[in-house]
Design a protein around this motif. Structure first.
Motif, PDB file in Angstrom:
ATOM      1  N   MET A   1       0.804  -1.135   0.044  1.00  0.00           N
ATOM      2  CA  MET A   1       0.142   0.107   0.125  1.00  0.00           C
ATOM      3  C   MET A   1       0.820   1.183   0.086  1.00  0.00           C
ATOM      4  O   MET A   1       1.941   1.295   0.725  1.00  0.00           O
ATOM      5  CB  MET A   1      -0.945   0.135   1.234  1.00  0.00           C
ATOM      6  N   GLU A   2       0.689   2.138  -0.745  1.00  0.00           N
ATOM      7  CA  GLU A   2       1.444   3.364  -0.987  1.00  0.00           C
ATOM      8  C   GLU A   2       0.851   4.367   0.016  1.00  0.00           C
ATOM      9  O   GLU A   2      -0.247   4.492   0.438  1.00  0.00           O
ATOM     10  CB  GLU A   2       1.022   3.922  -2.431  1.00  0.00           C
ATOM     11  N   GLY A  61      -6.124  18.051  -2.885  1.00  0.00           N
ATOM     12  CA  GLY A  61      -5.194  18.108  -1.284  1.00  0.00           C
ATOM     13  C   GLY A  61      -6.220  18.837  -0.478  1.00  0.00           C
ATOM     14  O   GLY A  61      -6.401  18.321   0.707  1.00  0.00           O
ATOM     15  N   ARG A  62      -7.092  19.824  -0.981  1.00  0.00           N
ATOM     16  CA  ARG A  62      -8.095  20.493  -0.084  1.00  0.00           C
ATOM     17  C   ARG A  62      -9.327  19.438   0.110  1.00  0.00           C
ATOM     18  O   ARG A  62     -10.205  19.782   1.263  1.00  0.00           O
ATOM     19  CB  ARG A  62      -8.461  21.774  -0.776  1.00  0.00           C
ATOM     20  N   GLN A  63      -9.357  18.278  -0.501  1.00  0.00           N
ATOM     21  CA  GLN A  63     -10.463  17.615  -0.055  1.00  0.00           C
ATOM     22  C   GLN A  63     -10.134  16.661   0.911  1.00  0.00           C
ATOM     23  O   GLN A  63     -11.061  15.717   1.590  1.00  0.00           O
ATOM     24  CB  GLN A  63     -11.047  16.865  -1.233  1.00  0.00           C
ATOM     25  N   GLN A  64      -8.750  16.478   1.164  1.00  0.00           N
ATOM     26  CA  GLN A  64      -8.412  15.511   2.233  1.00  0.00           C
ATOM     27  C   GLN A  64      -8.224  15.885   3.508  1.00  0.00           C
ATOM     28  O   GLN A  64      -7.564  16.958   3.740  1.00  0.00           O
ATOM     29  CB  GLN A  64      -6.731  15.118   1.850  1.00  0.00           C
ATOM     30  N   ARG A  65      -9.087  15.184   4.536  1.00  0.00           N
ATOM     31  CA  ARG A  65      -9.342  15.718   5.820  1.00  0.00           C
ATOM     32  C   ARG A  65      -8.785  14.777   6.689  1.00  0.00           C
ATOM     33  O   ARG A  65      -8.497  15.205   7.955  1.00  0.00           O
ATOM     34  CB  ARG A  65     -10.728  15.801   5.806  1.00  0.00           C
ATOM     35  N   TYR A  66      -8.714  13.619   6.423  1.00  0.00           N
ATOM     36  CA  TYR A  66      -8.126  12.467   7.501  1.00  0.00           C
ATOM     37  C   TYR A  66      -6.997  11.859   7.127  1.00  0.00           C
ATOM     38  O   TYR A  66      -6.874  11.337   5.996  1.00  0.00           O
ATOM     39  CB  TYR A  66      -9.382  11.609   7.731  1.00  0.00           C
ATOM     40  N   LEU A  67      -6.131  11.438   8.155  1.00  0.00           N
ATOM     41  CA  LEU A  67      -4.988  10.703   7.962  1.00  0.00           C
ATOM     42  C   LEU A  67      -5.762   9.075   8.026  1.00  0.00           C
ATOM     43  O   LEU A  67      -6.505   8.904   8.466  1.00  0.00           O
ATOM     44  CB  LEU A  67      -4.120  10.747   9.236  1.00  0.00           C
ATOM     45  N   GLY A  68      -4.712   8.204   7.427  1.00  0.00           N
ATOM     46  CA  GLY A  68      -5.294   6.770   7.577  1.00  0.00           C
ATOM     47  C   GLY A  68      -5.367   6.200   6.070  1.00  0.00           C
ATOM     48  O   GLY A  68      -5.068   6.664   5.257  1.00  0.00           O
ATOM     49  N   VAL A  69      -5.887   4.949   6.434  1.00  0.00           N
ATOM     50  CA  VAL A  69      -6.060   4.028   4.993  1.00  0.00           C
ATOM     51  C   VAL A  69      -7.533   4.281   4.332  1.00  0.00           C
ATOM     52  O   VAL A  69      -8.328   4.455   5.204  1.00  0.00           O
ATOM     53  CB  VAL A  69      -6.017   2.586   5.566  1.00  0.00           C
ATOM     54  N   TYR A  70      -7.422   4.595   3.250  1.00  0.00           N
ATOM     55  CA  TYR A  70      -8.788   4.731   2.485  1.00  0.00           C
ATOM     56  C   TYR A  70      -8.976   3.541   1.672  1.00  0.00           C
ATOM     57  O   TYR A  70      -8.082   2.716   1.014  1.00  0.00           O
ATOM     58  CB  TYR A  70      -8.374   5.873   1.535  1.00  0.00           C
ATOM     59  N   LYS A  71     -10.379   3.297   1.514  1.00  0.00           N
ATOM     60  CA  LYS A  71     -10.917   2.233   0.499  1.00  0.00           C
ATOM     61  C   LYS A  71     -11.419   2.934  -0.541  1.00  0.00           C
ATOM     62  O   LYS A  71     -12.078   3.735  -0.502  1.00  0.00           O
ATOM     63  CB  LYS A  71     -11.634   1.407   1.418  1.00  0.00           C
ATOM     64  N   PHE A  93      -4.819   3.004  -0.505  1.00  0.00           N
ATOM     65  CA  PHE A  93      -3.580   3.984  -0.412  1.00  0.00           C
ATOM     66  C   PHE A  93      -3.954   4.558   1.297  1.00  0.00           C
ATOM     67  O   PHE A  93      -4.979   4.216   1.855  1.00  0.00           O
ATOM     68  CB  PHE A  93      -3.449   5.110  -0.975  1.00  0.00           C
ATOM     69  N   SER A  94      -2.924   5.136   1.869  1.00  0.00           N
ATOM     70  CA  SER A  94      -2.856   5.680   3.092  1.00  0.00           C
ATOM     71  C   SER A  94      -2.287   7.174   2.919  1.00  0.00           C
ATOM     72  O   SER A  94      -1.396   7.350   2.362  1.00  0.00           O
ATOM     73  CB  SER A  94      -2.162   5.086   3.989  1.00  0.00           C
TER      74      SER A  94
END
Length: 119
Positions: A1-2, A61-71, A93-94
């Protein structure tokens, strides 16, 4: 996972295959794309492009609100009420807090030098 640093624009390309691992033609189909993140789920509705069996979009980038793993999930409909295909990529990805946490991976998905995520 990237792993990617949160706040960077990511261009995602996702090739959809049928149950026989053949390209699934998305022409004339309604396609819904969802990102599931650590705090919920969001539908991708902006910057989506579909050509043949490939769906692409820009995860800004402005849509990205949370750290962690995405499905990632795609649902394909032949009519407004008839879903014909659903595909998921668990741990697509994470997003991480700092560049030092980004590490190279030999698995899928892959990102190339121009910042494009290919699934």
């Amino acid at each position: 996972m990237e792993k990617f640093r949160i706040g960077n624009d990511l261009t995602v390309f996702w090739a959809i295959l049928d149950d026989d691992s053949q390209p699934y033609d998305l022409s004339g189909r309604t396609v819904k794309i969802f990102l599931t993140h650590p705090r919920g789920r969001m539908e991708i509705t902006q910057d989506v492009n579909i050509q043949g069996n490939v769906i692409s979009w820009l995860f800004r980038g402005r849509q990205q609100r949370y750290l962690g793993v995405y499905k990632l999930t795609v649902e394909i409909f032949s009519s407004p009420s008839t879903r014909v295909l659903r595909r998921d990529i668990d741990q697509a990805f994470s997003l991480v807090s700092a560049t030092l946490y980004v590490e190279e991976s030999n698995g899928r998905p892959q990102i190339n030098e121009t910042g494009k995520l290919t699934l």
